[in-house]
Design a protein around this motif. Structure first.
Motif, PDB file in Angstrom:
ATOM      1  N   VAL A   1     -21.693  -8.710   3.861  1.00 48.07           N
ATOM      2  CA  VAL A   1     -20.444  -8.096   3.405  1.00 48.07           C
ATOM      3  C   VAL A   1     -19.560  -9.154   2.762  1.00 48.07           C
ATOM      4  O   VAL A   1     -19.423 -10.268   3.281  1.00 48.07           O
ATOM      5  N   ASP A   2     -18.941  -8.800   1.635  1.00 46.69           N
ATOM      6  CA  ASP A   2     -18.025  -9.701   0.928  1.00 46.69           C
ATOM      7  C   ASP A   2     -16.660  -9.683   1.609  1.00 46.69           C
ATOM      8  O   ASP A   2     -15.884  -8.736   1.438  1.00 46.69           O
ATOM      9  N   GLY A   3     -16.381 -10.716   2.378  1.00 48.88           N
ATOM     10  CA  GLY A   3     -15.114 -10.773   3.101  1.00 48.88           C
ATOM     11  C   GLY A   3     -13.901 -10.964   2.219  1.00 48.88           C
ATOM     12  O   GLY A   3     -12.779 -10.630   2.620  1.00 48.88           O
ATOM     13  N   ASN A   4     -14.095 -11.494   1.004  1.00 49.66           N
ATOM     14  CA  ASN A   4     -12.956 -11.704   0.114  1.00 49.66           C
ATOM     15  C   ASN A   4     -12.268 -10.403  -0.245  1.00 49.66           C
ATOM     16  O   ASN A   4     -11.095 -10.400  -0.631  1.00 49.66           O
ATOM     17  N   ALA A   5     -12.991  -9.295  -0.155  1.00 50.69           N
ATOM     18  CA  ALA A   5     -12.416  -7.991  -0.491  1.00 50.69           C
ATOM     19  C   ALA A   5     -11.581  -7.422   0.646  1.00 50.69           C
ATOM     20  O   ALA A   5     -10.762  -6.530   0.420  1.00 50.69           O
ATOM     21  N   HIS A   6     -11.756  -7.930   1.877  1.00 48.14           N
ATOM     22  CA  HIS A   6     -11.203  -7.244   3.050  1.00 48.14           C
ATOM     23  C   HIS A   6     -10.209  -8.053   3.876  1.00 48.14           C
ATOM     24  O   HIS A   6      -9.561  -7.471   4.753  1.00 48.14           O
ATOM     25  N   PHE A   7     -10.102  -9.353   3.638  1.00 47.67           N
ATOM     26  CA  PHE A   7      -9.290 -10.189   4.524  1.00 47.67           C
ATOM     27  C   PHE A   7      -8.259 -11.013   3.772  1.00 47.67           C
ATOM     28  O   PHE A   7      -8.545 -11.561   2.694  1.00 47.67           O
ATOM     29  N   TYR A   8      -7.071 -11.108   4.356  1.00 46.42           N
ATOM     30  CA  TYR A   8      -6.147 -12.169   3.969  1.00 46.42           C
ATOM     31  C   TYR A   8      -6.651 -13.468   4.586  1.00 46.42           C
ATOM     32  O   TYR A   8      -7.204 -13.468   5.699  1.00 46.42           O
ATOM     33  N   GLY A   9      -6.473 -14.567   3.878  1.00 41.04           N
ATOM     34  CA  GLY A   9      -6.952 -15.847   4.372  1.00 41.04           C
ATOM     35  C   GLY A   9      -5.871 -16.906   4.359  1.00 41.04           C
ATOM     36  O   GLY A   9      -5.132 -17.033   3.373  1.00 41.04           O
ATOM     37  N   PHE A  10      -5.767 -17.663   5.450  1.00 42.37           N
ATOM     38  CA  PHE A  10      -4.829 -18.779   5.539  1.00 42.37           C
ATOM     39  C   PHE A  10      -5.620 -20.058   5.788  1.00 42.37           C
ATOM     40  O   PHE A  10      -6.361 -20.159   6.774  1.00 42.37           O
ATOM     41  N   GLU A  11      -5.476 -21.009   4.877  1.00 40.18           N
ATOM     42  CA  GLU A  11      -6.078 -22.337   5.027  1.00 40.18           C
ATOM     43  C   GLU A  11      -5.059 -23.255   5.694  1.00 40.18           C
ATOM     44  O   GLU A  11      -3.918 -23.371   5.234  1.00 40.18           O
ATOM     45  N   CYS A  12      -5.468 -23.919   6.759  1.00 41.24           N
ATOM     46  CA  CYS A  12      -4.583 -24.804   7.510  1.00 41.24           C
ATOM     47  C   CYS A  12      -4.994 -26.251   7.258  1.00 41.24           C
ATOM     48  O   CYS A  12      -6.179 -26.587   7.358  1.00 41.24           O
ATOM     49  N   VAL A  13      -4.035 -27.091   6.914  1.00 38.48           N
ATOM     50  CA  VAL A  13      -4.338 -28.478   6.577  1.00 38.48           C
ATOM     51  C   VAL A  13      -4.838 -29.210   7.820  1.00 38.48           C
ATOM     52  O   VAL A  13      -4.080 -29.453   8.767  1.00 38.48           O
TER      53      VAL A  13
END
Length: 289
Positions: A120-132
């Protein structure tokens, strides 16, 4: 499950939860919406670590991406001091393919199984937060950064009416990843659920800070009260190279002091040459004059 938030609604939700948000570049329109499976319906939030250090370079990396993976690489970058840099309100290259059984569990808001497939392509379904964070297990997670993760994820859950079961780590989406490393996602979900049990925190009042005047402003060696205000903040941050002052005239002492600030933010080499950049300027919070 729901439709993606408009940029204004995303910004308002984060600020209502007390997140200190910094709008970066053309974040409102920057996305990968023409790629893959599109954007939406939205089902949850994924937390990542950047495997990098330094706020400026990490934000730029996530905004621009790289040859093999064009940006944006998330929706927000969470700095170690708790600032959240919004870099996209649309589809972002952060999740990649993951396990459909995990997605089903997130939708049902129940504990997710260990991921084993990439279907499943998660980019279509989730907000993403990158933490430094370097992601090596020893790079610290300051309380301010963990608090910002909690608030950011809770903000989105509150808008959609979700519990913290809708928040997962990247390593819980796919067995090809190890992030985030250095804190427990289960403990983070417990924190998020406690927050969701109460009304959102009051928005943090936005102080009147000087907007970044641009690199050319400083390279013209200006005489300006902005320079004085900047110098005073550098002194407050323990980054003074001043023998006297600071004053309104840009001098070598300002350049050397600002280079100390850049190094304090984790930069080195040409990234710590003393000429202010947007990200380090925003982090310095120079009072408006």
């Amino acid at each position: 499950m729901g439709s993606p938030l408009s940029p204004d609604r995303l910004l308002a939700a984060l600020r209502a939860e007390g997140v200190n948000v910094i709008e970066y570049g053309s974040w409102r329109t920057r996305d990968r919406g023409t790629r893959g499976a599109g954007w939406g319906p939205i089902n949850g939030v994924i937390v990542h670590h950047t495997v990098s250090s330094g706020t400026d370079s990490s934000v730029e990396l996530c905004y621009d991406g790289y040859a093999e993976l064009p940006g944006p690489l998330c929706h927000g970058v969470i700095a170690k001091n708790g600032d959240v840099y919004l870099i996209s309100a649309g589809r972002a290259n952060h999740a990649g393919v993951g396990d459909g059984d995990v997605l089903a569990a997130v939708i049902d808001e129940r504990p997710a199984p260990d991921p084993s497939e990439g279907t499943v392509d998660g980019n279509a379904h989730f907000y993403g937060f990158e933490c430094v964070n370097l992601g090596n297990g020893s790079d610290p997670w300051p309380p301010e950064q963990l608090d910002a993760i909690e608030r950011s994820a809770a903000a989105i859950c509150r808008v959609y009416g979700w519990s913290a079961a809708s928040v997962i780590g990247h390593k819980e989406w796919t067995n090809q990843k190890t992030d985030p490393r250095g804190f427990s996602m289960q403990t983070m979900r417990e924190r998020i659920d406690r927050r969701l049990d109460h009304a959102p925190s009051k928005p943090v009042p936005a102080p009147a800070f000087e907007p970044f005047p641009g690199v050319d402003f400083f390279r013209s060696r200006p005489w300006s009260p902005i320079v004085t205000a900047m110098g005073r903040r550098l002194v407050d941050e323990g980054c003074s190279a001043y023998a006297e002052g600071p004053g309104p005239q840009w001098t070598v002492a300002d350049l050397r002091s600002y280079a100390k600030w850049q190094r304090k933010q984790g930069f080195s080499g040409s990234d710590a040459d003393g000429w202010p950049g947007r990200v380090t300027w925003d982090a310095l919070r120079v009072p408006k004059v």
